[in-house]
Design a protein around this motif. Structure first.
Motif, PDB file in Angstrom:
ATOM      1  N   PRO A   7       3.103  -9.815  -0.603  1.00 11.08           N
ATOM      2  CA  PRO A   7       2.700  -8.626   0.157  1.00 11.08           C
ATOM      3  C   PRO A   7       3.298  -7.371  -0.451  1.00 11.08           C
ATOM      4  O   PRO A   7       4.324  -7.415  -1.120  1.00 11.08           O
ATOM      5  CB  PRO A   7       3.270  -8.906   1.552  1.00 11.08           C
ATOM      6  CG  PRO A   7       4.452  -9.770   1.297  1.00 11.08           C
ATOM      7  CD  PRO A   7       4.091 -10.631   0.102  1.00 11.08           C
ATOM      8  N   GLY A  10      -1.001  -1.590  -0.805  1.00 12.53           N
ATOM      9  CA  GLY A  10      -2.363  -1.823  -0.339  1.00 12.53           C
ATOM     10  C   GLY A  10      -3.396  -1.140  -1.210  1.00 12.53           C
ATOM     11  O   GLY A  10      -3.074  -0.341  -2.097  1.00 12.53           O
ATOM     12  N   ASP A  42      -0.376  -6.159  -1.870  1.00 12.89           N
ATOM     13  CA  ASP A  42      -0.948  -6.915  -0.759  1.00 12.89           C
ATOM     14  C   ASP A  42      -2.312  -7.450  -1.189  1.00 12.89           C
ATOM     15  O   ASP A  42      -3.246  -6.694  -1.404  1.00 12.89           O
ATOM     16  CB  ASP A  42      -1.086  -6.001   0.465  1.00 12.89           C
ATOM     17  CG  ASP A  42      -1.553  -6.745   1.702  1.00 12.89           C
ATOM     18  OD1 ASP A  42      -1.548  -7.991   1.682  1.00 12.89           O
ATOM     19  OD2 ASP A  42      -1.940  -6.079   2.673  1.00 12.89           O
TER      20      ASP A  42
END
Length: 268
Positions: A7, A10, A42
């Motif tokens: 993660p 983004g 991510d």
């Protein structure tokens, strides 16, 4: 190799950073990446792929290098896999090697997660070369990958020439400036380039077989010195961050022309 599922960053953040690097809608962009240098993403390489396609837009084309140098009995990598074997085991190893299939043969792990992510995408079009293929997504993908002849790994009958002719750019993510694969095109322009014998496994109308052929010897011993030269000579390049990675954006035509000047002037 970087983890593809950690993660972190983004898609929206990657899009902002790619635009800040100067990536333009509608352009043809060759991407080389060491994705681990970016830091966690991510969704991993899939997120970077979709971010790049968003920035390039429907008129842009993304290109990656999807080489498979393991398909060889002549390369340093191939010899490293077999030199320790006795003659019978070496013969058995070569007899069992699968033929290149542009639909299924993975790109070498040396190129990282992103190259393989693009290659495996159902929208992708891949060139035919069994050792130095390129894969593209976008409206120019078929044209860029259509002409890739066996004797022209990275030469005038390869996607590299198309990238040069179409004034494409290269984005190097977390890699030094000399890692721009198209610089090898300049080696084909030398008056008397060194030649070597290459070998690979192919499948055609005659079935699976080994094919050996002579082609320009692609050298890498001079590349770090070439990087110093390019750092001084390239005026149109830009650079900046993508996550934690330092990136270069290079005009491929100017980069190859500068590489030829380097070779022609005997800097090696």
């Amino acid at each position: 190799m970087e983890s593809p599922h950690a993660p972190g960053r983004g898609r929206a953040e990657l899009v902002r950073e790619l635009r800040a690097l100067g990536i333009l809608p509608g352009e043809i962009l060759l991407v080389h990446s060491a994705l681990r240098t970016v830091g966690p993403i991510d969704g991993g390489p899939r997120t970077l792929l979709e971010a790049l396609l968003e920035v390039l837009g429907p008129e842009g084309t993304l290109v990656v290098y999807t080489a498979c140098p393991e398909n060889s009995d002549t390369s340093r990598m191939a010899r490293a896999l077999t030199d320790h074997l006795d003659p019978q085991k070496r013969s058995d190893h070569q007899a069992a090697m699968p033929a290149y299939d542009r639909a299924t043969t993975p790109s070498t792990p040396l190129l990282g997660w992103f190259s393989e992510e693009v290659r495996a995408d159902p929208r992708a079009v891949r060139s035919e070369h069994p050792q130095t293929s390129f894969t593209a997504i976008g409206p120019d993908a078929a044209r860029l990958t259509a002409d890739h002849r066996l004797h022209s790994h990275l030469g005038p009958h390869s996607p590299v020439q198309q990238l040069y002719d179409r004034r494409a750019r290269a984005l190097l993510i977390g890699l030094p400036i000399w890692c721009c694969t198209p610089v090898h095109l300049a080696e084909y322009w030398l008056t008397d380039p060194p030649m070597q014998v290459y070998g690979c496994v192919m499948e055609d109308k005659w079935g699976r077989h080994w094919r050996h052929f002579r082609a320009v010897e692609l050298r890498d011993g001079h590349l770090e010195s070439l990087g110093v030269w390019l750092d001084r000579k390239l005026r149109e390049r830009t650079e900046g961050p993508l996550g934690k990675a330092h990136c270069f954006v290079l005009p491929i035509r100017e980069t190859v022309d500068s590489a030829f000047d380097f070779l022609r002037n005997g800097v090696v």
